[in-house]
Design an enzyme around this catalytic site. Structure first.
Site, PDB file in Angstrom:
ATOM      1  N   GLY A 178       5.294  -6.748  -4.137  1.00 16.48           N
ATOM      2  CA  GLY A 178       5.724  -8.005  -3.510  1.00 16.48           C
ATOM      3  C   GLY A 178       6.980  -8.432  -3.533  1.00 16.48           C
ATOM      4  N   GLY A 222       3.219  -0.579  -4.079  1.00 23.70           N
ATOM      5  CA  GLY A 222       2.325   0.082  -5.194  1.00 23.70           C
ATOM      6  C   GLY A 222       1.643   1.242  -4.643  1.00 23.70           C
ATOM      7  N   LYS A 233      -2.590  -4.522   5.813  1.00 24.52           N
ATOM      8  CA  LYS A 233      -2.781  -5.770   6.435  1.00 24.52           C
ATOM      9  C   LYS A 233      -1.305  -5.879   7.220  1.00 24.52           C
ATOM     10  CE  LYS A 233      -6.405  -8.118   4.610  1.00 24.52           C
ATOM     11  NZ  LYS A 233      -6.742  -9.360   3.722  1.00 24.52           N
ATOM     12  N   ARG A 285       6.662   1.998 -14.904  1.00 23.91           N
ATOM     13  CA  ARG A 285       7.419   0.759 -15.149  1.00 23.91           C
ATOM     14  C   ARG A 285       7.974   0.755 -16.723  1.00 23.91           C
ATOM     15  NH1 ARG A 285       4.124  -4.039 -12.001  1.00 23.91           N
ATOM     16  NH2 ARG A 285       5.295  -3.744 -10.072  1.00 23.91           N
TER      17      ARG A 285
HETATM   18  P1  ADP Z   1       1.610  -0.930  -0.478  1.00 26.87           P
HETATM   19  O1  ADP Z   1       0.828  -1.323  -1.983  1.00 26.87           O
HETATM   20  O2  ADP Z   1       2.149   0.481  -0.535  1.00 26.87           O
HETATM   21  O3  ADP Z   1       2.495  -1.973  -0.026  1.00 26.87           O
HETATM   22  P2  ADP Z   1      -0.883  -1.908   0.893  1.00 26.87           P
HETATM   23  O4  ADP Z   1      -1.143  -2.589  -0.273  1.00 26.87           O
HETATM   24  O5  ADP Z   1      -0.073  -2.952   1.680  1.00 26.87           O
HETATM   25  O6  ADP Z   1       0.456  -0.861   0.464  1.00 26.87           O
HETATM   26  O7  ADP Z   1      -1.992  -1.119   1.548  1.00 26.87           O
HETATM   27  C1  ADP Z   1      -2.436  -0.196   0.836  1.00 26.87           C
HETATM   28  C2  ADP Z   1      -3.952  -0.151   1.141  1.00 26.87           C
HETATM   29  O8  ADP Z   1      -4.062   0.148   2.775  1.00 26.87           O
HETATM   30  C3  ADP Z   1      -4.739   1.122   0.688  1.00 26.87           C
HETATM   31  O9  ADP Z   1      -5.599   0.478  -0.203  1.00 26.87           O
HETATM   32  C4  ADP Z   1      -5.204   1.841   1.661  1.00 26.87           C
HETATM   33  O10 ADP Z   1      -6.734   2.229   1.472  1.00 26.87           O
HETATM   34  C5  ADP Z   1      -5.372   0.592   3.052  1.00 26.87           C
HETATM   35  N1  ADP Z   1      -5.406   1.355   4.276  1.00 26.87           N
HETATM   36  C6  ADP Z   1      -4.563   2.330   4.895  1.00 26.87           C
HETATM   37  N2  ADP Z   1      -5.201   2.271   6.155  1.00 26.87           N
HETATM   38  C7  ADP Z   1      -6.016   1.665   6.310  1.00 26.87           C
HETATM   39  C8  ADP Z   1      -6.953   1.696   7.166  1.00 26.87           C
HETATM   40  N3  ADP Z   1      -6.989   2.304   8.342  1.00 26.87           N
HETATM   41  N4  ADP Z   1      -8.029   0.790   7.302  1.00 26.87           N
HETATM   42  C9  ADP Z   1      -8.308   0.063   6.203  1.00 26.87           C
HETATM   43  N5  ADP Z   1      -7.460   0.167   4.950  1.00 26.87           N
HETATM   44  C10 ADP Z   1      -6.361   0.984   5.209  1.00 26.87           C
HETATM   45 MG    MG Z   2      -0.849  -2.508  -2.474  1.00 29.14          MG
END
Ligand code: ADP
Ligand code: MG
Length: 427
Positions: A376, A353, A197, A36
């Site tokens: 976000g 992230g 989620k 960043r």
């Molecule tokens: P990003 O930061 O790329 O937007 P998120 O924050 O939404 O992604 O999600 C990342 C998290 O999702 C990671 O910590 C990962 O461990 C978790 N994750 C991915 N697949 C699963 C799963 N099957 N069960 C539980 N957690 C998961």
């Molecule tokens: Mg994340």
């Protein structure tokens, strides 16, 4: 972009108040990842080389209105200083006479960094007086903090009621890349959505359904869809209250002719920890006391096959618990495949992230069209919402002389037009 940028005013001799997002991981007084900070360099270098002085401002972490020693910006300033090859002093506080004097002493070509804005609760409260004080440090305001643009805080929104606001080069690049995705993507266009989620990404899924040709769902969020398809998921992460929403999204996709690709096989583990017993099972055979931790090899093949013809791919959210290396096969395979697609000319954009962290681990970031610095903010943009920190920036006057905005902001509008005129005069 319909907002004015730093190229639309003459920075020479101006004191420019620049909001950056230097919210980087710091451990033991050292910056662990300076992505960043590097992302803000083009704006900083442009302004300095055009004769401006710069007052940088950022938050770091969540100090919640108190001074927290570990959230001081000194390590950030040190890193920035070594990247720029010039000193970057940090003020003792964002407020106070000392800060005001240090700002007043800045000469063209010099910069300083205000101490962590969130040491004052007024920052997140978008307090009017706090915003007015920050605004008093500059002649113009530049927002280059895309990662914080979804927050209406004193330094992202409040200051713009006192100063004309312009987009920095990072802000511009982010908005251009993400708007192109929503407005004019090269087709066919697919979104790969994973992560923990559904709840945080429901709006994104709904908006993307109106844009994409294919929607690939993996990660923890796929579990809710798997249940919506009538299967059980054992001890896996599940948002039971969202199963109906998942069902609705699947129906909407069908109605719109969007191809949906969900895992057909998954890696399940007895515990979601390193070294836990794990195996691959078909998605309709998840054992009761096991958890889904990754997409399986057949799903990975189905994902890559679906992605092969795509000219544009958006990826957000890892496809498994990739922090545990054994459960990161799906995520790594898709990341490598997308880098190859990008080499072949497809536009691949990654936001989020954790997804970006997965890419960095593999050293693939440089091969992609755009890697968003927002978490976000990127999601809210992809939901189709206008970000408050962008909304307050000066609108680009329409080529047509009829004013695009009504009277309320006419003061700022005319300033903006003058500024744009300035540029014409110079070029
Ligand atoms: P990003 O930061 O790329 O937007 P998120 O924050 O939404 O992604 O999600 C990342 C998290 O999702 C990671 O910590 C990962 O461990 C978790 N994750 C991915 N697949 C699963 C799963 N099957 N069960 C539980 N957690 C998961
Ligand atoms: Mg994340």
């Amino acid at each position: 972009m319909d907002k004015l940028t730093i190229r639309d005013f003459d920075p020479a001799g101006k004191r420019v108040l620049v909001r950056v997002d230097f919210n980087v991981p710091v451990e033991d007084g050292k910056v662990k990842d300076d992505t960043r900070i590097r992302a803000a360099l083009p704006t900083i270098r442009y302004l300095l080389s055009h004769g401006a002085s710069i007052v940088l401002m950022s938050h770091l972490g969540r100090p919640k209105g108190k001074v927290v020693e570990s959230a001081r910006l000194r390590p950030v300033a040190e890193r920035l200083s070594s990247l720029l090859g010039r000193p970057v002093p940090v003020t003792g506080d964002a407020l106070g006479i000392g800060t005001r004097d240090a700002v007043a002493r800045l000469k063209p070509g010099q910069l300083l960094l205000l101490e962590n804005l969130r040491f004052h609760g007024e920052e997140e409260a978008n307090d009017a007086e706090y915003a007015a004080t920050l605004a008093s440090y500059g002649d113009v305001f530049v927002n280059d903090a895309f990662g914080t643009a979804h927050r209406a805080h004193a330094s992202t929104v409040g200051v713009a009621s006192h100063l004309p606001g312009y987009a920095g080069l990072l802000m511009e690049a982010e908005i251009n890349a993400l708007s192109k995705l929503l407005e004019a993507p090269a087709k066919p266009f697919a979104a790969v959505i994973g992560g923990a989620k559904v709840s945080g990404k429901l709006g994104v899924l709904e908006n993307l359904l109106t844009k994409v040709d294919a929607l690939l769902i993996g990660g923890g969020m796929a579990n809710t869809f798997i249940v919506a398809q009538g299967h059980t998921v054992g001890k896996s992460l599940l948002e039971r209250e969202l199963v109906d929403d998942a069902q609705r999204i699947l129906e909407l996709a069908e109605k719109r002719g969007v191809q949906v690709v969900l895992p057909t096989d998954v890696v399940v583990a007895k515990e979601v920890t390193r070294g836990a017993e794990h195996k691959v099972v078909p998605v309709h055979k998840v054992p009761n006391s096991w958890s889904i931790v990754d997409i399986g090899p057949a799903s990975t093949d189905a994902f890559t096959q679906a992605l092969e013809p795509m000219q544009t791919v958006l990826w957000n959210g890892p496809l498994g618990v990739f922090e545990v290396p054994t459960f990161g096969d799906g995520t790594r395979a898709i990341a490598r495949f997308l880098a190859r697609r990008a080499d072949d000319g497809a536009t691949v954009i990654v936001g989020g992230g954790d997804s970006v962290a997965a890419l960095e681990e593999l050293g693939l970031t440089d091969r992609l069209a755009h890697v968003s610095t927002g978490g976000g903010a990127t999601l809210e943009f992809l939901e189709g919402r206008e970000l408050p920190g962008v909304a307050v920036l000066e609108d680009r006057p329409a080529a047509d002389p009829a004013p695009r905005r009504r009277a309320a902001k006419s003061g700022k509008e005319s300033q903006a037009i003058v500024a744009a005129g300035d540029r014409k005069a110079r070029s």
